[in-house]
Motif scaffolding. Structure first.
Motif, PDB file in Angstrom:
ATOM      1  N   GLY A  74       0.822  -1.208   0.000  1.00  0.00           N
ATOM      2  CA  GLY A  74       0.000   0.000   0.000  1.00  0.00           C
ATOM      3  C   GLY A  74       0.854   1.256   0.000  1.00  0.00           C
ATOM      4  O   GLY A  74       1.688   1.451   0.888  1.00  0.00           O
ATOM      5  N   ARG A  75       0.654   2.115  -0.998  1.00  0.00           N
ATOM      6  CA  ARG A  75       1.477   3.319  -1.128  1.00  0.00           C
ATOM      7  C   ARG A  75       1.186   4.322  -0.021  1.00  0.00           C
ATOM      8  O   ARG A  75       2.096   4.947   0.517  1.00  0.00           O
ATOM      9  CB  ARG A  75       1.234   3.930  -2.515  1.00  0.00           C
ATOM     10  N   ARG A  76      -0.073   4.493   0.315  1.00  0.00           N
ATOM     11  CA  ARG A  76      -0.438   5.427   1.383  1.00  0.00           C
ATOM     12  C   ARG A  76       0.166   5.000   2.713  1.00  0.00           C
ATOM     13  O   ARG A  76       0.695   5.824   3.477  1.00  0.00           O
ATOM     14  CB  ARG A  76      -1.966   5.500   1.488  1.00  0.00           C
ATOM     15  N   LYS A  77       0.162   3.714   3.000  1.00  0.00           N
ATOM     16  CA  LYS A  77       0.701   3.203   4.259  1.00  0.00           C
ATOM     17  C   LYS A  77       2.200   3.463   4.358  1.00  0.00           C
ATOM     18  O   LYS A  77       2.695   3.958   5.373  1.00  0.00           O
ATOM     19  CB  LYS A  77       0.415   1.702   4.362  1.00  0.00           C
ATOM     20  N   VAL A  78       2.942   3.129   3.307  1.00  0.00           N
ATOM     21  CA  VAL A  78       4.391   3.338   3.310  1.00  0.00           C
ATOM     22  C   VAL A  78       4.715   4.827   3.361  1.00  0.00           C
ATOM     23  O   VAL A  78       5.656   5.255   4.047  1.00  0.00           O
ATOM     24  CB  VAL A  78       5.021   2.680   2.071  1.00  0.00           C
ATOM     25  N   PHE A  79       3.940   5.640   2.667  1.00  0.00           N
ATOM     26  CA  PHE A  79       4.143   7.089   2.657  1.00  0.00           C
ATOM     27  C   PHE A  79       4.005   7.660   4.070  1.00  0.00           C
ATOM     28  O   PHE A  79       4.819   8.492   4.500  1.00  0.00           O
ATOM     29  CB  PHE A  79       3.123   7.719   1.710  1.00  0.00           C
ATOM     30  N   LYS A  80       3.001   7.220   4.820  1.00  0.00           N
ATOM     31  CA  LYS A  80       2.809   7.698   6.195  1.00  0.00           C
ATOM     32  C   LYS A  80       3.968   7.271   7.095  1.00  0.00           C
ATOM     33  O   LYS A  80       4.445   8.068   7.917  1.00  0.00           O
ATOM     34  CB  LYS A  80       1.485   7.178   6.753  1.00  0.00           C
ATOM     35  N   ILE A  81       4.412   6.022   6.947  1.00  0.00           N
ATOM     36  CA  ILE A  81       5.551   5.560   7.751  1.00  0.00           C
ATOM     37  C   ILE A  81       6.786   6.411   7.444  1.00  0.00           C
ATOM     38  O   ILE A  81       7.541   6.804   8.344  1.00  0.00           O
ATOM     39  CB  ILE A  81       5.836   4.072   7.477  1.00  0.00           C
ATOM     40  N   GLY A  82       6.987   6.712   6.171  1.00  0.00           N
ATOM     41  CA  GLY A  82       8.129   7.532   5.778  1.00  0.00           C
ATOM     42  C   GLY A  82       8.098   8.910   6.408  1.00  0.00           C
ATOM     43  O   GLY A  82       9.131   9.422   6.861  1.00  0.00           O
TER      44      GLY A  82
END
Length: 486
Positions: A74-82
């Motif tokens: 999931g792109r949104r999930k990884v983006f938030k973690i970043g």
């Protein structure tokens, strides 16, 4: 991912640009702070190089892993973690008591940063499906780099002169928190239809190649180019490269799909990204040290001196995006190559640093060149690939930029250190910097020539054929069978 309204698409673009802003602002602000950091932390030229390259090295090593992971979970999930990790790393950098811990905390920042730019580009690619609209969105994305270049030196100079160099990392914290909240609220989740599996062997080989090569270049002037230590690291880099070339084509789902490079525009964009970013990293490194250590300017005044370069990047980046959308990448790439090569020549052959008119002319030319180069790189990297590979293709483009900046700072810094030796900067800097500026000139020439060769009718044909090959399950399987047989 469902089709979004135009207003929602613009909001997603703005959020993604915020992530690029804090990552690129961090580098431009840091360059202005280098002389102050050198004095407080009592470090050498190689120490300054590591404060930049520790970040770009980790970033380059993890970008493709982050892009493929985002496609999978999931792109949104990884983006938030970043965003969380990058913001936390920024806070840690601001309290680092010595150079060693600062380098470590910069690496923490880079882990978060690796989850931002390629993932954000993948989100943009999947949000803007119309080619012209996507090219303009990428132009706005590139314009964010111009904002960071124009705001970075001024913000950095003001903070360094008034509060101290540690405050430059505070800027990222409110922007990171704001981007996180907006992402949580407005960015939809998306994944690749057929995400790839992890490739731990490929990842280790990439880290070995980039890490060993960078270490060898930075430490060679002090340790000796033929010392056992440098030769050992150079050998590790060569063996890692051979391992990648041998292992990756034989893996069903590789970290780096070497078939991408059968597309001439994609290969050209990769080479151009390395050269342009290398030129930028080296150019900023040289001029920041020159303005403060040789001319004796304050951090604030140094930032003001470099404003013409930043302003031209800010103006030219969105214009480049529109040209790419309407006419293709050739014209922006030619302008970019001419601008950077002309700027490097002014410094290398005409001693532009000694005359204010030539100095500012060189800054304007470099700003024009770099302003025009980003949109065609990114657009070419992702437009010729199947949408399912958007994250990987964007990661390769972002990785190429970070590799370029890492090598640019490493090579230019090594050339400068070799020329200065044990003398003072003021005595030897001008002479020692001329070979470095010739390297920047050569990088501009490569951008010009490769841009001309890989933006014509033949090159576009290779991209179309390669996209069909990548998107065809039968062709994919046939490729794997051939490699297995080999």
């Amino acid at each position: 991912m469902p089709e979004l309204s135009r207003r929602r698409r613009m909001l997603v673009l703005a959020i993604c640009c915020m992530s690029l802003l804090i990552v690129s602002l961090d580098n431009t602000v840091l360059n202005v702070a280098l002389p102050s950091m050198q004095k407080e932390l009592h470090t050498s030229v190689s120490g300054l190089q590591w404060t930049i390259d520790a970040y770009t090295l980790v970033l380059a090593s993890l970008l493709m892993l982050s892009g493929s992971t985002a496609d999978r979970i999931g792109r949104r999930k990884v983006f938030k973690i970043g965003l969380v990790v990058f913001t936390l790393g920024s806070g840690l950098c601001s309290i680092a008591p010595n150079l060693e811990l600062l380098v470590v905390f910069r690496m923490v920042q880079a882990v978060g940063g690796s989850m931002l730019n390629p993932v954000a580009m993948s989100i943009i690619t999947n949000t803007f499906t119309d080619p012209r609209e996507r090219a303009r969105a990428i132009g706005a994305w590139g314009g964010t780099i111009g904002i960071s270049m124009s705001a970075g030196p001024l913000i950095g100079g003001l903070l360094v002169d008034s509060v101290g160099w540690r405050s430059i990392f505070w800027v990222n914290i409110p922007v990171g928190i704001t981007a996180l909240i907006l992402t949580w609220r407005f960015v939809p989740e998306s994944r690749a239809p057929k995400p790839r599996r992890p490739d731990p062997v490929g990842q280790v080989l990439v880290i070995g190649l980039l890490g060993a090569l960078t270490y060898a270049i930075i430490e060679a002037p002090a340790a000796g180019f033929l010392s056992p230590l440098i030769l050992t690291f150079a050998s590790v880099a060569v063996l890692s490269l051979i391992g990648l070339l041998f292992y990756e084509p034989r893996r069903y789902e590789p970290l780096i799909d070497l078939r991408f490079f059968r597309s001439a525009p994609f290969s050209g964009a990769t080479v151009i990204a390395v050269c342009a970013s290398g030129a930028l990293g080296g150019f900023l490194f040289l001029n920041t040290l020159y303005l403060q250590d040789v001319r004796g300017l304050t951090a604030m005044h140094a930032g003001l001196y470099m404003l013409p370069m930043a302003a031209m990047t800010f103006v030219c980046a969105p214009l480049s995006g529109r040209l790419v959308g309407n006419w293709g990448p050739r014209i922006p790439l030619l302008i970019a190559g001419i601008g950077m090569a002309a700027s490097g020549t002014l410094f290398a052959a005409f001693h532009a640093e000694t005359h204010n008119v030539l100095l500012f002319t060189g800054y304007v030319l470099f700003g024009i060149g770099f302003g025009f180069v980003n949109a065609p790189i990114t657009n070419t990297a992702v437009s010729g690939m199947p949408r399912s590979q958007a994250g990987v293709a964007a990661s390769v483009a972002s990785t190429s930029r970070q590799i370029g900046q890492t090598l640019g700072v490493a090579v230019i810094g090594a050339v400068l250190a070799s020329g200065v030796g044990s003398s003072s900067y003021a005595a030897k800097f001008a002479t020692a910097s001329h070979p470095a500026f010739w390297i920047i000139t050569a990088a501009g020439v490569i951008v010009l020539v490769v841009g001309l060769l890989t933006s014509g009718h033949w090159a576009r044909g290779t991209a179309l054929r390669n996209a069909e090959r990548l998107d065809s399950p039968d062709n994919q399987q046939a490729e794997r069978v051939r490699h297995s047989a080999a």
